[in-house]
Design an enzyme around this catalytic site. Structure first.
Site, short mmCIF file in Angstrom:
data_model
loop_
_atom_site.label_atom_id
_atom_site.label_comp_id
_atom_site.label_asym_id
_atom_site.label_seq_id
_atom_site.Cartn_x
_atom_site.Cartn_y
_atom_site.Cartn_z
N GLY A 45 50.96 44.04 50.04
CA GLY A 45 50.99 42.59 50.10
C GLY A 45 50.57 42.01 48.77
O GLY A 45 49.95 42.71 47.94
N GLN A 50 47.50 35.99 42.64
CA GLN A 50 47.32 37.30 42.01
C GLN A 50 48.26 37.53 40.83
O GLN A 50 48.04 38.43 40.03
CB GLN A 50 47.52 38.43 43.03
CG GLN A 50 46.44 38.48 44.08
CD GLN A 50 46.66 39.67 44.99
OE1 GLN A 50 47.43 39.57 45.95
NE2 GLN A 50 46.03 40.79 44.69
N CYS A 96 42.66 45.98 47.27
CA CYS A 96 43.33 44.83 46.70
C CYS A 96 43.75 45.16 45.28
O CYS A 96 42.97 45.74 44.52
CB CYS A 96 42.35 43.64 46.69
SG CYS A 96 43.07 42.14 46.06
N LEU A 97 44.99 44.84 44.92
CA LEU A 97 45.47 45.14 43.57
C LEU A 97 44.67 44.39 42.51
O LEU A 97 44.65 44.80 41.36
CB LEU A 97 46.96 44.80 43.45
CG LEU A 97 47.91 45.65 44.32
CD1 LEU A 97 49.35 45.14 44.18
CD2 LEU A 97 47.84 47.13 43.96
N HIS A 138 44.58 39.04 54.89
CA HIS A 138 44.06 39.33 53.55
C HIS A 138 44.77 38.45 52.50
O HIS A 138 44.12 37.85 51.63
CB HIS A 138 44.25 40.82 53.26
CG HIS A 138 43.89 41.26 51.87
ND1 HIS A 138 42.89 42.18 51.62
CD2 HIS A 138 44.42 40.94 50.65
CE1 HIS A 138 42.81 42.37 50.30
NE2 HIS A 138 43.73 41.64 49.70
N GLU A 139 46.10 38.38 52.61
CA GLU A 139 46.87 37.61 51.62
C GLU A 139 46.63 36.11 51.77
O GLU A 139 46.51 35.40 50.77
CB GLU A 139 48.38 37.91 51.74
CG GLU A 139 48.77 39.38 51.55
CD GLU A 139 48.14 40.08 50.37
OE1 GLU A 139 47.79 39.39 49.38
OE2 GLU A 139 47.96 41.31 50.43
N HIS A 142 43.54 35.01 50.10
CA HIS A 142 43.69 34.83 48.64
C HIS A 142 44.03 33.38 48.30
O HIS A 142 43.63 32.88 47.25
CB HIS A 142 44.83 35.72 48.11
CG HIS A 142 44.42 37.11 47.71
ND1 HIS A 142 43.51 37.36 46.70
CD2 HIS A 142 44.81 38.32 48.16
CE1 HIS A 142 43.37 38.67 46.56
NE2 HIS A 142 44.15 39.29 47.44
NI NI Z 1 44.35 41.34 47.73
#
Ligand code: NI
Length: 178
Positions: A45, A50, A96-97, A138-139, A142
């Site tokens: 995701g 991000q 998380c990236l 989660h997304e 963000h």
């Molecule tokens: Ni993340």
């Protein structure tokens, strides 16, 4: 085009993202780039902040697996909103990236209903559970400047993993599916 992923410490990750008022060519380009960037990093995701765009857009994709409902689909949601969530929760690991090399334990509602716009501007209502629900929560977090490290079940429930392995594979998810 693969975009650069913003890492923890970058203020864009802590800002509240703005609603998309009009779906334009830029919105489509952003979504295409987000999907390409997510895949290039083997992520499940990605949220627009991000990649440095403080707008309310998320994408998600979990490799198809019979044990994971809602897997094998590419989600692209504009202005997503969680309108309902189950009382039932479950704990599992997240990465998380934007926080490379770490995974931690997070508790989240098991089932959610999400309202959003699709990239064609049509209203979408999704009822999802398990991993897809976890990834979308989660997304969507963000978009409000919230990271998974803010929601750890306990401050010590975070650990290091090899960089590039912070997001789980469908195989790991299937094993950990309740
Ligand atoms: Ni993340």
């Amino acid at each position: 085009m693969i975009r650069q992923i913003r890492k923890i410490g970058d203020p864009v990750l802590r800002r509240k993202a703005k609603k998309v008022e009009k779906i334009t060519q830029d919105t489509h380009r952003l979504i295409d780039d987000m999907i390409e960037t997510m895949r290039a990093h083997h992520g499940v995701g990605l949220a627009a902040p991000q990649v440095g765009s403080p707008v309310r857009v998320v994408v998600a994709e979990i490799e198809a697996d019979d044990k994971i409902p809602g897997s094998g689909m590419t989600y692209a949601l504009i202005n997503p909103e969680i309108v309902h969530h189950s009382e039932e929760t479950w704990e599992n690991q997240e990465g998380c990236l934007s926080i490379p090399g770490w995974r931690g334990e997070v508790e989240r509602p098991y089932r959610i209903t999400v309202k959003a716009l699709g990239r064609d501007g049509k209203r979408i209502r999704l009822e999802v559970e398990g991993w897809v629900a976890r990834v979308l929560q989660h997304e969507i977090d963000h978009l409000d400047g919230i990271l998974f490290i803010d929601k750890l079940v306990a401050p010590d429930r975070i650990w290091r993993v090899e960089e590039g392995k912070e997001e789980e594979t469908a195989e790991e998810m299937a094993l950990a599916t309740p």
